[in-house]
Design an enzyme around this catalytic site. Structure first.
Site, PDB file in Angstrom:
ATOM      1  N   ALA A  50       1.676  90.013  74.315  1.00  0.00           N
ATOM      2  CA  ALA A  50       3.188  89.892  75.040  1.00  0.00           C
ATOM      3  C   ALA A  50       4.396  90.432  74.202  1.00  0.00           C
ATOM      4  O   ALA A  50       5.194  90.494  75.132  1.00  0.00           O
ATOM      5  CB  ALA A  50       3.292  88.271  75.196  1.00  0.00           C
ATOM      6  N   HIS A 101       1.475  75.136  60.086  1.00  0.00           N
ATOM      7  CA  HIS A 101       0.147  75.288  59.751  1.00  0.00           C
ATOM      8  C   HIS A 101      -0.667  74.376  60.982  1.00  0.00           C
ATOM      9  O   HIS A 101      -1.747  73.861  60.576  1.00  0.00           O
ATOM     10  CB  HIS A 101      -0.070  74.542  58.252  1.00  0.00           C
ATOM     11  CG  HIS A 101       0.302  75.581  57.308  1.00  0.00           C
ATOM     12  ND1 HIS A 101       0.318  75.234  56.126  1.00  0.00           N
ATOM     13  CD2 HIS A 101       0.939  76.770  57.287  1.00  0.00           C
ATOM     14  CE1 HIS A 101       0.745  75.972  55.344  1.00  0.00           C
ATOM     15  NE2 HIS A 101       1.410  76.991  55.806  1.00  0.00           N
ATOM     16  N   PRO A 103      -3.161  78.584  55.746  1.00  0.00           N
ATOM     17  CA  PRO A 103      -4.228  79.101  56.335  1.00  0.00           C
ATOM     18  C   PRO A 103      -4.209  80.541  56.650  1.00  0.00           C
ATOM     19  O   PRO A 103      -5.483  80.958  57.005  1.00  0.00           O
ATOM     20  CB  PRO A 103      -3.991  78.333  57.650  1.00  0.00           C
ATOM     21  CG  PRO A 103      -2.814  78.385  57.875  1.00  0.00           C
ATOM     22  CD  PRO A 103      -2.308  77.942  56.768  1.00  0.00           C
TER      23      PRO A 103
END
Length: 572
Positions: free
Chosen positions: A37, A508, A553
């Protein structure tokens, strides 16, 4: 007008952290279309997304509803009021650009624990997720540059690390390195962290051990020019764009299309033109923790009652879609300090700092020089936990830390503020993502669920006390009274009230399309990331984690993309 493209073997929704990684790998063997996008962050966010020292100054990372808009870069997600966190509405930035959130994060790179990946393997019934079996994919994704201690020029900030944690012969696209310039204030805060008994790790945080240690964190920075290494600069620029990869930027996915229960393509819009991108073999959804469940729901995959109430045809009745949202929260103890810092130097001498960066790839703009640590709350504070909290925390493996401490420095009014942040890395509250309309352009309804489980409040109070303890052991650099929470905040009730009214996300969130075993009510995808109840559709991003891994992460997202790409190439 509808235009149909049918030459792609696989169509990837989302050109973000996972999306570009998996698309790049698959495009080496087949034609792949990527739907993104956004555009190019160098154009839409400039130096804020390329110069590491500016990473914490991106305006739209403001968490309040009055955040500065940059809809070229951000999805503009807002939560519902958080009833257990001051009734606050939270802006949750997510990267809308080639590179996704790897283009707006604060660059920390490390891996979770041996026990965390073992838990992952157990929950999904697949031993390929154990530490020994995911380590090759971590190695495949990244190249490590050794620390440049001469440039760091900080004798009290040297360290050792596990040289076997990476394999540079694999030429992993993501560039990982340590800061080449070290903030003096953070070296002092690091002493405070170590005074808690959290010794500096001799191997670093990329070898499966976190709890009980501290370290200067590795970051996704290319040290050759001190610029951000994102999924776009790594997997597109470094690996290159193979002939088989076609990127449709400034193109928004509206709905996954099915032939019966088989995903066959994606309805998209570019400007005002709506058309279909077909996928001969598979659609791979990598739209992020909020975007992936949103697209599944509007496409007919999710809780049947929700879909039927909005007039959406049910393709697969999966109760877990959008549920199980894990989010790590952080909160701060702040003091004015007498030590010099990078932000203060940049504010006082901008021309000099820019020259250092431009000519030497060095100085405060070249890095985010964070020092972090992890621990289980020690027995001295653990005794105050309720039996319910102690029982809930027993779910986590022994090596899974409950709290992360992050040392940082910011400039304010000519002074340096030292910031000691505590972060919940074993959160027990759960949020959700759902929809209020069948119209894909209507943003999802996001409830982060902060502090809905009282256990998080108990751990948070203990974590803030530990941060204050660290400060008390480096009191020689503190100037004046504590800025936040402030000396008046002392009782557990007052500390908890402060935390609930000031805590923010560390960006996160995960696990909203959770991986699991067939028949598990929370599971959305199997261990190969295939969506239950349909064929030719996978989810590959942090939403597909069965839980959010402890700590940062980013590295695990790249690992998962590499792992699933390898499985697809091998016909799994």
């Amino acid at each position: 007008m509808y235009i149909h493209f049918s030459d792609a073997s696989r169509t990837v929704i989302g050109g973000g952290t996972a999306g570009l990684a998996i698309a790049s790998r698959l495009s080496a063997v087949a034609k792949v279309a990527v739907i993104e996008a956004g555009g190019f962050y160098e154009q839409d966010n400039g130096n804020l997304s390329t110069v590491p020292g500016y990473a914490q100054n991106i305006p739209f990372l403001d968490t309040t509803p009055s955040y500065p808009l940059n809809s070229l870069m951000d999805w503009d997600y807002l939560s519902v009021p958080q009833t257990q966190a001051g009734n606050r509405v939270i802006h949750y930035a997510q990267g809308k650009t080639l590179g996704g959130s790897s283009a707006i994060n604060t660059l920390a790179y490390h891996r979770a624990t041996v026990g965390a990946y073992g838990k992952w393997a157990d929950l999904v019934g697949d031993t390929s997720y154990t530490w020994a079996n995911v380590l090759p994919y971590f190695k495949k994704s990244a190249t490590l540059t050794a620390p440049n201690f001469a440039k760091r020029n900080t004798p009290n900030a040297t360290f050792t690390y596990d040289t076997t944690a990476f394999d540079n012969s694999l030429k992993g696209p993501l560039q990982v390195s340590w800061a080449q310039w070290q903030d003096p204030t953070i070296t002092w805060l690091a002493q405070g962290i170590r005074s808690l008994g959290l010794a500096m790790s001799s191997i670093g945080f990329n070898s499966g051990i976190l709890a009980g240690f501290s370290a200067y964190v590795t970051t996704s920075v290319d040290p050759r020019n001190a610029t951000r290494s994102s999924s776009r600069t790594s997997y597109m620029d470094t690996v290159g764009v193979p002939a088989g990869l076609k990127v449709y930027h400034h193109t928004t996915a509206r709905k996954i299309l099915f032939n019966g229960s088989t995903a066959s393509g994606v309805s998209v819009v570019t400007d005002s033109t709506t058309y279909t991108l077909m996928a001969k073999k598979e659609v791979i959804l990598s739209a992020g923790v909020f975007g992936s469940p949103h697209l599944l729901l509007v496409s007919g995959i999710g809780p049947a009652a929700t879909l039927k109430s909005l007039g959406i045809t049910v393709v697969s009745n999966l109760a877990g879609v959008g549920q199980n949202l894990w989010d790590q929260l952080y909160f701060q103890v702040i003091n004015i300090v007498s030590t010099p810092s990078g932000p203060a130097e940049a504010a006082a001498n901008p021309a000099l700092v820019e020259k250092q960066y431009r000519e030497q790839a060095w100085g405060p703009l070249s890095s985010i020089s964070a020092y972090i640590s992890f621990e289980k709350i020690p027995a001295s504070l653990r005794g105050a936990f309720s039996s319910a909290t102690a029982t809930a925390l027993s779910w986590f493996p022994a090596d899974w830390p409950e709290v992360e401490y992050v040392a940082g420095a910011v400039a304010s009014g000519g002074a340096t503020l030292g910031v000691m942040s505590s972060c919940l890395t074993a959160p027990l509250s759960r949020g959700s993502v759902t929809i209020s309309s069948s119209d894909p352009s209507v943003l999802p309804v996001i409830d982060l669920g902060w502090f809905t489980n009282p256990a998080d409040g108990e751990v948070a109070v203990a974590g803030l006390k530990r941060a204050r303890e660290a400060w008390s052991n480096i009191s020689s650099i503190v100037v004046g009274d504590e800025i936040a929470p402030g000396a008046a905040v002392q009782s557990d009730a007052d500390i908890l009230a402060y935390i609930k009214n000031s805590a923010t996300q560390i960006w996160h969130a995960g696990a909203t399309c959770a991986m699991g075993k067939k028949g598990d009510g929370k599971a959305v995808v199997d261990s190969s990331a295939r969506v239950f109840g349909v064929s030719s559709l996978r989810v590959v991003d942090a939403s597909a984690f069965p839980f959010q891994v402890p700590g940062h992460p980013q590295g695990t997202v790249y690992m998962l993309a590499e792992k699933i790409a390898d499985a697809i190439i091998k016909g799994k």
